[in-house]
Design a protein around this motif. Structure first.
Motif, PDB file in Angstrom:
ATOM      1  N   VAL A  36       0.438  -1.294   0.086  1.00 53.09           N
ATOM      2  CA  VAL A  36       0.032   0.360   0.350  1.00 53.09           C
ATOM      3  C   VAL A  36       1.235   1.396  -0.183  1.00 53.09           C
ATOM      4  CG1 VAL A  36      -1.040   1.108   2.013  1.00 53.09           C
ATOM      5  CG2 VAL A  36      -1.855  -0.986   1.060  1.00 53.09           C
ATOM      6  N   ARG A  37       2.072   0.925   0.951  1.00 55.97           N
ATOM      7  CA  ARG A  37       2.327   2.299   1.045  1.00 55.97           C
ATOM      8  C   ARG A  37       3.341   2.965  -0.428  1.00 55.97           C
ATOM      9  NH1 ARG A  37       3.419   0.753   6.225  1.00 55.97           N
ATOM     10  NH2 ARG A  37       5.512  -0.663   5.678  1.00 55.97           N
ATOM     11  N   CYS A  38       3.953   1.351  -0.956  1.00 57.14           N
ATOM     12  CA  CYS A  38       4.002   1.827  -2.211  1.00 57.14           C
ATOM     13  C   CYS A  38       3.464   2.791  -3.587  1.00 57.14           C
ATOM     14  CB  CYS A  38       5.014   0.929  -2.902  1.00 57.14           C
ATOM     15  SG  CYS A  38       6.744   0.197  -1.813  1.00 57.14           S
ATOM     16  N   LEU A  39       2.180   2.077  -3.185  1.00 59.15           N
ATOM     17  CA  LEU A  39       1.293   2.059  -4.459  1.00 59.15           C
ATOM     18  C   LEU A  39       1.082   3.647  -4.167  1.00 59.15           C
ATOM     19  CD1 LEU A  39      -1.043  -1.001  -4.555  1.00 59.15           C
ATOM     20  CD2 LEU A  39       0.235   0.023  -6.352  1.00 59.15           C
ATOM     21  N   ARG A  40       1.323   4.266  -2.821  1.00 59.83           N
ATOM     22  CA  ARG A  40       0.774   5.446  -2.653  1.00 59.83           C
ATOM     23  C   ARG A  40       2.036   6.263  -3.413  1.00 59.83           C
ATOM     24  NH1 ARG A  40      -1.510   4.487   2.890  1.00 59.83           N
ATOM     25  NH2 ARG A  40       0.582   4.562   3.597  1.00 59.83           N
TER      26      ARG A  40
END
Length: 595
Positions: free
Chosen positions: A159-163
């Motif tokens: 999720v943090r990478c997608l953000r």
């Protein structure tokens, strides 16, 4: 970023956790199949390209470990210059390839790619904003696969990478609906991938699988494949019950043969002797990957579990259990006393005894080093210095790689202690001795050594000598193709010259910093360089460039916004622009997904 285009180059990067860079290879290969040649990127970065495509290694290519720093097991330091460089080259290839083709790359299965590739794709999305014609798209980005094992749930990191790719998603948006291809369909192109398959081969013997797991975890550590480490180590622990104690020597001999091609000093297996030691090694792996992702509670539980119900555990592994527990606790200010207690318990395990093994003495040295660091955190500099000297005494006569690693750390730590005590001349003298002891033939060593020397020389008023040292750092960075540290040093030189009254030279350094930052594809550092030109020249055009560039930063959006506001408001930029320090170590923030 999630739209589908009929002219897109489609690639599935749901490649699983087996080996780092597998998803990136798939993306680059898809572009190559359509005719992209990446304009000499492989020839310009042969060491990094060899990691991505081992079969294409050019003759005479220097191994990446000879030109860039690795993460550190012994210091629980996750930063890896090696992985940063590989992911930067891979991201450049993706951007260059799509621009050459004039077609977007549509990535499906992002939720199932290996963790290192995920970070590389994250880097590519930011870089693509600076490459005309580059376009990367995501298909169903919130679809993820079921975690493989209790320690390998990396959905939060995804999720943090997608953000960081610009998508406003949360863990609640994820759907566990992405299938994972069985290992039988995975085609390894690296030794890491081959070992993963052997470690998980249900038809292999327990001895063969655990031996492969030990070697795999070591390789995966250096490629920062923390998810793969977690999968394999957890499964290997479960296999130990089926291996009699008499089978451990053969297992360890097999594991050492597997490790012969890994030219590194971390995760050594030479000190392992029995089942309890092998189990301890695997628990250490689980603790380290948990700590690197920020799950300190799990990390501490794994490190302490090494010594729980562990009859037959060697003193070296028991001491490491205390060492890594203390390291984890020392990273929390309110748990420093617990860290000290762990170190003291470690001393009880490896206290000085007649006829002790060199490996035991070495572990005591590492504990003295950590005790020094905890005393440093308490601002008890004199006591810290004494422990560092005791650590050095433990290294007397030891020539193994781990002892050499500790010796290097000790010289550095002693110099830092002297610096913090205000004894800048002594810190510089110690640092110069460090250079003589370690040798100066390696460009990576010279790069770091000259930088710290420059910072210390500035503290003692030797400005001209400091500038010469910074030039040495830049020369060695250029030899290594190191744009990241070139950018950092030139930004700092801009401020050093500007604050010294030489605005013209400062502006020149900021211009060169911008050129290097553009090659990195880093909007924030480009904006810093442009802001430096605003400060040194008053350029209205540069001010407009900052306003346009800063919003493109996905890595440092908050800092970029503050910089743009200060430029727009005509504020004082000196506090926002970097200046020389006394250590070159920097977080490779372009590929980190921690918030």
């Amino acid at each position: 970023m999630s739209r589908v285009s009929t002219d897109s180059v489609l690639v599935d990067v749901n490649t699983g956790p087996a080996a780092s860079y597998t998803g990136l290879r798939a993306g680059i290969d898809a572009l190559r199949a359509e005719g992209a040649d990446f304009t000499g990127l492989a020839a310009g970065h042969p060491s990094e390209w060899a990691e991505l495509f081992p079969a294409e290694t050019a003759p005479g290519t220097a191994p990446l470990e000879e030109i860039a720093l690795a993460p550190s097991e012994r210091r629980l330091h996750r930063e890896s210059e090696q992985v940063y460089r590989v992911l930067t080259v891979a991201a450049t290839a993706l951007c260059t390839g799509t621009a050459q083709l004039g077609r977007p790359l549509l990535l499906s299965g992002m939720g199932g790619t290996d963790l290192s590739s995920l970070r590389g794709f994250m880097r590519a999305f930011e870089h693509a904003q600076l490459v005309e014609g580059a376009e990367l798209l995501l298909d169903a980005p919130t679809s993820v696969r079921e975690p493989v094992g209790r320690y390998a749930d990396y959905r939060g990191e995804r999720v943090r990478c997608l953000r960081r790719m610009g998508l406003p998603v949360t863990e609640g948006d994820l759907a566990v609906d992405l299938g994972t291809a069985p290992d039988a369909e995975f085609e390894p192109v690296s030794e890491e991938g081959e070992l993963f398959l052997r470690a998980r081969d249900s038809e292999g013997s327990a001895v063969d699988r655990v031996a492969a797991a030990l070697a795999y975890c070591r390789r995966a550590f250096f490629s920062t494949n923390w998810e793969g480490m977690a999968v394999v180590a957890d499964e290997a622990i479960g296999l130990l019950a089926g291996i009699p104690e008499s089978g451990i020597p053969g297992l360890l001999a097999e594991a050492e043969r597997e490790e012969e091609l890994v030219h590194a000093i971390e995760f050594e297996t030479a000190i392992l002797r029995g089942t309890a030691d092998v189990r301890g090694f695997l628990l250490k792996v689980l603790g380290i990957q948990a700590g690197f992702r920020g799950d300190q509670d799990t990390a501490l539980a794994c490190f302490r579990a090494i010594r729980e119900d562990a009859a037959g555990l060697s003193p070296e592994l028991r001491a490491q259990s205390h060492l890594y527990s203390a390291l984890t606790l020392s990273k929390r200010k309110n748990r420093l006393a617990e860290a000290v207690a762990e170190v003291e318990q470690g001393f009880e395990v490896v206290g000085e005894r007649p006829g002790e093994a060199e490996s035991v003495r070495r572990e005591r040295g590492w504990l003295h080093n950590l005790r020094g660091l905890t005393l440093f955190a308490e601002r008890r500099l004199g006591a810290a210095f004494e422990h560092e000297k005791q650590a050095l005494a433990c290294m007397a006569g030891l020539t193994d790689a781990s002892a050499a690693h500790l010796r290097i750390n000790l010289y550095s730590n002693i110099s830092v202690l002297q610096e913090k005590a205000g004894k800048h001349a002594s810190a510089l003298a110690t640092w110069e001795k460090f250079k003589q002891a370690a040798g100066s033939s390696n460009a990576g060593f010279r790069k770091h050594h000259a930088y710290r020397s420059a910072g210390l020389r500035l503290l003692v008023g030797e400005r001209d000598a400091a500038l010469a040292d910074l030039d040495t750092t830049l020369e060695n960075a250029a030899e290594l193709g190191d744009r990241f540290h070139e950018t950092e040093v030139r930004l700092e030189l801009g401020m050093l010259h500007a604050s010294g009254g030489d605005a013209r030279t400062g502006a020149e350094q900021y211009e060169r910093a911008e050129s290097a930052a553009r090659l990195l594809g880093d909007p924030y550092r480009i904006a810093l360089a442009q802001a430096g030109r605003v400060m040194t020249t008053g350029s209205v055009a540069a001010a407009g460039s900052v306003a346009a560039m800063a919003p493109l930063s996905l890595t440092r959006p908050g800092a970029a916004d503050a910089l743009a506001k200060a430029v727009a408001d005509g504020g004082d930029l000196q506090g926002l622009l970097p200046r020389p320090r006394t250590k070159l170590n920097r977080p490779f923030d372009l590929i980190n997904f921690q918030d």
